[in-house]
Design an enzyme around this catalytic site. Structure first.
Site, PDB file in Angstrom:
ATOM      1  N   ARG A  10       0.826  -1.210   0.000  1.00  0.00           N
ATOM      2  CA  ARG A  10       0.000   0.000   0.000  1.00  0.00           C
ATOM      3  C   ARG A  10       0.860   1.260   0.000  1.00  0.00           C
ATOM      4  O   ARG A  10       0.346   2.363   0.187  1.00  0.00           O
ATOM      5  CB  ARG A  10      -0.926  -0.004   1.219  1.00  0.00           C
ATOM      6  N   HIS A  61       7.701  -7.233  -6.937  1.00  0.00           N
ATOM      7  CA  HIS A  61       6.416  -6.617  -7.298  1.00  0.00           C
ATOM      8  C   HIS A  61       6.355  -5.208  -6.713  1.00  0.00           C
ATOM      9  O   HIS A  61       6.581  -5.008  -5.526  1.00  0.00           O
ATOM     10  CB  HIS A  61       5.265  -7.467  -6.755  1.00  0.00           C
ATOM     11  N   TYR A  75       0.972  -1.595  -4.920  1.00  0.00           N
ATOM     12  CA  TYR A  75      -0.270  -1.339  -5.658  1.00  0.00           C
ATOM     13  C   TYR A  75      -0.539   0.153  -5.840  1.00  0.00           C
ATOM     14  O   TYR A  75      -1.242   0.566  -6.772  1.00  0.00           O
ATOM     15  CB  TYR A  75      -1.453  -1.971  -4.919  1.00  0.00           C
ATOM     16  N   HIS A  82       1.712  -3.231 -11.974  1.00  0.00           N
ATOM     17  CA  HIS A  82       0.427  -3.003 -12.626  1.00  0.00           C
ATOM     18  C   HIS A  82       0.547  -1.701 -13.411  1.00  0.00           C
ATOM     19  O   HIS A  82       0.906  -0.672 -12.819  1.00  0.00           O
ATOM     20  CB  HIS A  82      -0.683  -2.886 -11.593  1.00  0.00           C
ATOM     21  N   GLU A 129       2.180  -6.125 -16.146  1.00  0.00           N
ATOM     22  CA  GLU A 129       1.265  -7.218 -15.810  1.00  0.00           C
ATOM     23  C   GLU A 129      -0.046  -7.076 -16.566  1.00  0.00           C
ATOM     24  O   GLU A 129      -0.597  -5.976 -16.689  1.00  0.00           O
ATOM     25  CB  GLU A 129       1.001  -7.245 -14.304  1.00  0.00           C
ATOM     26  N   ASP A 163      -1.022 -12.905 -15.948  1.00  0.00           N
ATOM     27  CA  ASP A 163      -1.760 -13.435 -14.801  1.00  0.00           C
ATOM     28  C   ASP A 163      -2.949 -14.228 -15.336  1.00  0.00           C
ATOM     29  O   ASP A 163      -3.806 -13.668 -16.028  1.00  0.00           O
ATOM     30  CB  ASP A 163      -2.236 -12.291 -13.903  1.00  0.00           C
ATOM     31  N   HIS A 173      -6.308 -12.877 -14.320  1.00  0.00           N
ATOM     32  CA  HIS A 173      -6.586 -11.583 -14.954  1.00  0.00           C
ATOM     33  C   HIS A 173      -6.976 -11.744 -16.421  1.00  0.00           C
ATOM     34  O   HIS A 173      -7.940 -11.115 -16.886  1.00  0.00           O
ATOM     35  CB  HIS A 173      -5.367 -10.671 -14.845  1.00  0.00           C
ATOM     36  N   HIS A 180       1.753 -15.316 -13.354  1.00  0.00           N
ATOM     37  CA  HIS A 180       1.055 -15.461 -12.082  1.00  0.00           C
ATOM     38  C   HIS A 180       0.004 -16.541 -12.307  1.00  0.00           C
ATOM     39  O   HIS A 180      -0.944 -16.346 -13.070  1.00  0.00           O
ATOM     40  CB  HIS A 180       0.384 -14.156 -11.671  1.00  0.00           C
ATOM     41  N   ASP A 228     -11.366  -9.870 -11.266  1.00  0.00           N
ATOM     42  CA  ASP A 228     -10.090 -10.053 -10.571  1.00  0.00           C
ATOM     43  C   ASP A 228     -10.282 -10.617  -9.165  1.00  0.00           C
ATOM     44  O   ASP A 228      -9.939  -9.991  -8.165  1.00  0.00           O
ATOM     45  CB  ASP A 228      -9.302  -8.739 -10.511  1.00  0.00           C
ATOM     46  N   HIS A 235      -9.095 -13.990  -7.315  1.00  0.00           N
ATOM     47  CA  HIS A 235      -8.288 -15.197  -7.416  1.00  0.00           C
ATOM     48  C   HIS A 235      -8.920 -16.347  -6.634  1.00  0.00           C
ATOM     49  O   HIS A 235      -9.516 -16.147  -5.584  1.00  0.00           O
ATOM     50  CB  HIS A 235      -6.887 -14.949  -6.884  1.00  0.00           C
ATOM     51  N   GLU A 251      -0.399 -16.809  -6.637  1.00  0.00           N
ATOM     52  CA  GLU A 251      -0.985 -15.735  -5.821  1.00  0.00           C
ATOM     53  C   GLU A 251      -2.365 -16.168  -5.334  1.00  0.00           C
ATOM     54  O   GLU A 251      -3.276 -15.357  -5.204  1.00  0.00           O
ATOM     55  CB  GLU A 251      -1.100 -14.446  -6.627  1.00  0.00           C
TER      56      GLU A 251
END
Length: 272
Positions: free
Chosen positions: A37, A67, A70, A107, A142, A176, A179, A205, A218, A220, A250
């Site tokens: 975050r 990664h 976000y 992303h 991604e 992904d 995704h 992913h 989205d 998972h 993930e």
């Protein structure tokens, strides 16, 4: 060889991540470069890095996948958000040179009403400012599910970004499975066709999806417990287009669950 692992916590350092990966049956892993975050990255312990590099070499690890947080939105409408993205990516790439030759995944961002074309231009602008000829890290865009104003909902948008980047040799794609399925790519019935669209593929992913094809949700799911299914995901890891690349789980799991999934996928892979 199948390179597979899960997204793990970076809070204890590289060596701990490597040891946990081995305990889970993996030989690669992904981790956030800092709090997902946002926020300042933790200081890196150089001895920890060296011990990890030795562990990875001794255990034949594949490439690991860092990664970005976000909150890093390279397509943001506000200048301060783009400044944060630019500074974060530059700092992350500098730090990743301590573990050279690996991947940095992010992303692409949200255009938040500006339109995809403007967002794409902003992302490429930051990449052109941050990428250097000397870096050994490959930066991965991604694939996204297409919820809201996400950029990267299809490969055409990713290609438009890469086309505008000057140092294309530093760029790749992380696909992904959840995704792209949620984004409308039918990897269950048309896997060969999907892979013909995704060049520069460097990492995957590997996730099942709670939702149907083209849902743009989205969400998972654990391997074999979603709408994609175990059979289709096994075909992904066996496909010639994915040979030698890292597969990162993930899925909504703990270490015990990831250990089961890794063992299952290894078994299915080896029975081809």
């Amino acid at each position: 060889m199948l390179y597979i692992g899960n997204h793990t916590s970076s809070s204890k350092g590289y060596l701990a991540m490597g040891k946990q990966t081995l305990a889970n049956g993996g030989n690669t892993f992904a981790f956030f470069t800092r709090n997902p975050r946002g926020g300042r990255a933790k200081d890196i312990n150089l001895q920890d890095v060296q011990e990890f590099l030795q562990l990875a070499q001794e255990n034949h690890f594949g490439k690991i996948v860092a990664h970005a947080p976000y909150t890093m939105n390279c397509a943001g409408a506000k200048e301060n958000l783009r400044d944060f993205a630019r500074e974060t990516m530059a700092d992350d790439l500098k730090r990743l040179e301590l573990t050279p030759g690996n991947y940095y995944n992010f992303h692409p961002g949200n255009h938040v009403g500006q339109g995809a074309e403007t967002g794409i231009a902003r992302i490429a602008e930051i990449l052109n400012e941050v990428l250097t000829e000397e870096q050994s890290t490959t930066v991965l865009l991604e694939t996204m599910s297409g919820k809201g104003s996400e950029i990267g909902r299809n490969f055409d948008e990713l290609r438009q970004i890469i086309d505008r980047v000057e140092r294309k040799d530093k760029m790749g794609v992380c696909l992904d499975t959840c995704h792209v399925w949620d984004g409308g790519y039918d990897i269950v019935n048309n896997l060969d066709g999907v892979f013909t669209e995704f060049d520069r593929l460097k990492a995957i992913h590997l996730n099942d999806s709670m939702n149907g094809l083209g849902s743009h949700k989205d969400r998972h799911a654990k391997i074999g417990e979603g709408e994609i299914g175990l059979g289709a995901l096994v075909r992904v890891i066996r496909h010639p287009a994915t040979k030698g690349i890292p597969f990162i789980l993930e899925t909504p799991n703990d270490d015990e669950g990831w250990t089961r999934e890794i063992a299952l996928l290894r078994k299915e892979y080896e029975e081809k």
